[in-house]
Design a protein around this motif. Structure first.
Motif, PDB file in Angstrom:
ATOM      1  N   MET A   1       0.827  -1.200   0.000  1.00  0.00           N
ATOM      2  CA  MET A   1       0.000   0.000   0.000  1.00  0.00           C
ATOM      3  C   MET A   1       0.866   1.257   0.000  1.00  0.00           C
ATOM      4  O   MET A   1       2.020   1.232   0.409  1.00  0.00           O
ATOM      5  CB  MET A   1      -0.904   0.007   1.233  1.00  0.00           C
ATOM      6  CG  MET A   1      -1.952  -1.084   1.215  1.00  0.00           C
ATOM      7  SD  MET A   1      -3.260  -0.700   0.037  1.00  0.00           S
ATOM      8  CE  MET A   1      -3.969  -2.332  -0.232  1.00  0.00           C
ATOM      9  N   ASP A   2       0.254   2.356  -0.423  1.00  0.00           N
ATOM     10  CA  ASP A   2       0.930   3.648  -0.350  1.00  0.00           C
ATOM     11  C   ASP A   2       0.754   4.303   1.013  1.00  0.00           C
ATOM     12  O   ASP A   2       1.530   5.175   1.402  1.00  0.00           O
ATOM     13  CB  ASP A   2       0.391   4.588  -1.430  1.00  0.00           C
ATOM     14  CG  ASP A   2       0.614   4.038  -2.829  1.00  0.00           C
ATOM     15  OD1 ASP A   2       1.753   3.619  -3.129  1.00  0.00           O
ATOM     16  OD2 ASP A   2      -0.354   4.015  -3.623  1.00  0.00           O
ATOM     17  N   LEU A   3      -0.293   3.893   1.739  1.00  0.00           N
ATOM     18  CA  LEU A   3      -0.563   4.421   3.076  1.00  0.00           C
ATOM     19  C   LEU A   3      -1.431   3.409   3.815  1.00  0.00           C
ATOM     20  O   LEU A   3      -2.363   2.846   3.245  1.00  0.00           O
ATOM     21  CB  LEU A   3      -1.309   5.761   2.993  1.00  0.00           C
ATOM     22  CG  LEU A   3      -1.835   6.342   4.312  1.00  0.00           C
ATOM     23  CD1 LEU A   3      -0.679   6.711   5.237  1.00  0.00           C
ATOM     24  CD2 LEU A   3      -2.712   7.569   4.046  1.00  0.00           C
ATOM     25  N   VAL A   4      -1.099   3.195   5.086  1.00  0.00           N
ATOM     26  CA  VAL A   4      -1.936   2.371   5.963  1.00  0.00           C
ATOM     27  C   VAL A   4      -2.436   3.265   7.091  1.00  0.00           C
ATOM     28  O   VAL A   4      -1.651   3.997   7.723  1.00  0.00           O
ATOM     29  CB  VAL A   4      -1.162   1.176   6.542  1.00  0.00           C
ATOM     30  CG1 VAL A   4      -2.020   0.429   7.562  1.00  0.00           C
ATOM     31  CG2 VAL A   4      -0.720   0.237   5.433  1.00  0.00           C
ATOM     32  N   VAL A   5      -3.736   3.223   7.348  1.00  0.00           N
ATOM     33  CA  VAL A   5      -4.354   3.999   8.416  1.00  0.00           C
ATOM     34  C   VAL A   5      -4.850   3.040   9.485  1.00  0.00           C
ATOM     35  O   VAL A   5      -5.657   2.145   9.194  1.00  0.00           O
ATOM     36  CB  VAL A   5      -5.531   4.844   7.887  1.00  0.00           C
ATOM     37  CG1 VAL A   5      -6.159   5.647   9.017  1.00  0.00           C
ATOM     38  CG2 VAL A   5      -5.080   5.761   6.755  1.00  0.00           C
ATOM     39  N   LEU A   6      -4.379   3.195  10.705  1.00  0.00           N
ATOM     40  CA  LEU A   6      -4.860   2.392  11.828  1.00  0.00           C
ATOM     41  C   LEU A   6      -5.954   3.174  12.544  1.00  0.00           C
ATOM     42  O   LEU A   6      -5.681   4.176  13.214  1.00  0.00           O
ATOM     43  CB  LEU A   6      -3.728   2.083  12.799  1.00  0.00           C
ATOM     44  CG  LEU A   6      -2.639   1.121  12.334  1.00  0.00           C
ATOM     45  CD1 LEU A   6      -1.638   0.895  13.457  1.00  0.00           C
ATOM     46  CD2 LEU A   6      -3.227  -0.196  11.887  1.00  0.00           C
ATOM     47  N   ALA A   7      -7.194   2.721  12.380  1.00  0.00           N
ATOM     48  CA  ALA A   7      -8.345   3.406  12.979  1.00  0.00           C
ATOM     49  C   ALA A   7      -9.002   2.554  14.053  1.00  0.00           C
ATOM     50  O   ALA A   7     -10.185   2.710  14.335  1.00  0.00           O
ATOM     51  CB  ALA A   7      -9.352   3.765  11.891  1.00  0.00           C
ATOM     52  N   VAL A   8      -8.238   1.651  14.653  1.00  0.00           N
ATOM     53  CA  VAL A   8      -8.773   0.763  15.690  1.00  0.00           C
ATOM     54  C   VAL A   8      -8.751   1.467  17.032  1.00  0.00           C
ATOM     55  O   VAL A   8      -8.119   2.504  17.213  1.00  0.00           O
ATOM     56  CB  VAL A   8      -7.953  -0.544  15.767  1.00  0.00           C
ATOM     57  CG1 VAL A   8      -8.061  -1.335  14.479  1.00  0.00           C
ATOM     58  CG2 VAL A   8      -6.484  -0.225  16.084  1.00  0.00           C
ATOM     59  N   LYS A   9      -9.465   0.888  17.999  1.00  0.00           N
ATOM     60  CA  LYS A   9      -9.429   1.387  19.366  1.00  0.00           C
ATOM     61  C   LYS A   9      -8.030   1.165  19.948  1.00  0.00           C
ATOM     62  O   LYS A   9      -7.265   0.302  19.505  1.00  0.00           O
ATOM     63  CB  LYS A   9     -10.452   0.642  20.220  1.00  0.00           C
ATOM     64  CG  LYS A   9     -11.892   0.935  19.845  1.00  0.00           C
ATOM     65  CD  LYS A   9     -12.404   2.123  20.621  1.00  0.00           C
ATOM     66  CE  LYS A   9     -13.914   2.219  20.524  1.00  0.00           C
ATOM     67  NZ  LYS A   9     -14.430   3.341  21.319  1.00  0.00           N
ATOM     68  N   ALA A  10      -7.713   1.940  20.993  1.00  0.00           N
ATOM     69  CA  ALA A  10      -6.384   1.850  21.601  1.00  0.00           C
ATOM     70  C   ALA A  10      -6.061   0.437  22.059  1.00  0.00           C
ATOM     71  O   ALA A  10      -4.923  -0.020  21.918  1.00  0.00           O
ATOM     72  CB  ALA A  10      -6.294   2.827  22.772  1.00  0.00           C
TER      73      ALA A  10
END
Length: 306
Positions: free
Chosen positions: A68-77
């Motif tokens: 990927m060109d970018l990975v976004v982690l949008a999970v809870k802490a």
């Protein structure tokens, strides 16, 4: 741009939908098979006061071996370690990882797994979103996304990520001092997260309540004092006015801690009010209000298992 969003909860869905609607090739990774199936079949649906949009994106429960060109982690802490490990098959030689969570400490966990030179830290403020059904989220508000390099990631790389988000319709910008912005948000989170979760009141109600309001303001003041004692270059001179202005801007919002309690889920209180206590202990600053709020929230959560 090829973008993977890990975690398709309320906020992750908004990120994925807006990035996908802007023409990016978005892959959602989520552990919920019902959401994945619905997204692959009909798209990711976002509704709100002024929108009803379904965006075609890809979805999977397990990350494929795809750069990927970018990975976004949008999970809870609490799920950051798992999310960061899920990101590993998605990383090319220079793929950055943007991690966006409430509170403090998640970036340290992510950096240990993917490498500090890849990590950008994001702060989302003034967002209102809630899951309606698998593959369907309601979007009520959006203020700003600010991000910065954790350690080792270049300023130009952080700015490039911000530009992608800006092009997708977010009020996004890269900042030099991400730690200060984290604490400025934490002051507001400390003011409202635990009080809302414990009382069921909305942000504006806590702000103006004659009994809970003083507790909220005291929690914000403690967080401000702890940040200053830890050498954080805050641009906030008055933590009470800072927190009250935040509350006035989103009076009908439910903090994530309240949403978690309504769903009988454990909240992120340890990285919000609890983080104020940990950093206060390091700096020798007493935090009785945040300590009490943290303890009460955790006691409520333990009671659900009895």
């Amino acid at each position: 741009m090829k973008i993977a969003v890990i975690g398709c909860g309320a906020m992750g869905s908004i990120y994925a939908a807006k990035l996908g609607a802007a023409g990016n090739d978005v892959l959602v990774i989520d552990r919920g098979p019902a959401a994945v199936e619905r997204i692959n079949a009909t798209g990711l649906r976002v509704t709100g006061p002024d929108t009803d949009q379904t965006v075609p994106v890809r979805a999977a429960t397990v990350a494929p071996a795809e750069s990927m060109d970018l990975v976004v982690l949008a999970v809870k802490a609490a799920d950051v370690e798992t999310g960061a490990r899920q990101a590993l098959p998605l990383l090319g030689a220079e793929t950055p990882v943007l991690t966006i969570q409430n509170g403090l400490g998640s970036a340290d966990v992510v950096a240990d797994i993917v490498g500090a030179d890849r990590v950008a830290v994001g702060i989302a403020s003034g967002f209102g979103a809630a899951k309606v059904a698998p593959g369907h989220v309601r979007h009520n508000a959006m203020r700003a996304v600010r991000l910065g390099a954790y350690r080792g990631l270049s300023a130009s790389a952080a700015a490039a990520i911000a530009q992608v988000w800006s092009a997708a319709g977010f009020d996004a910008a890269a900042v030099a001092d991400i730690a200060a912005m984290q604490w400025e948000k934490l002051i507001c989170n400390a003011a409202y997260s635990a009080p809302c979760a414990l009382t069921g009141l909305l942000v504006g109600q806590v702000r103006d309540d004659p009994d809970v309001g003083p507790v909220s303001r005291a929690a914000a003041t403690e967080a401000w004092e702890v940040a200053r004692a830890n050498g954080i270059a805050l641009q906030v001179d008055d933590p009470v006015e800072h927190a009250r202005a935040f509350g006035a801007a989103v009076p009908d919002a439910k903090p994530s801690a309240l949403l978690d309690h309504e769903a009988r889920r454990a909240s992120e209180i340890d990285v919000i009010n609890g983080a104020v206590c940990r950093y206060g202990e390091r700096a020798g600053v007493p935090t009785p209000v945040n300590g009490t709020l943290t303890g009460l929230v955790k006691a409520v959560e333990r009671s659900w298992g009895r």
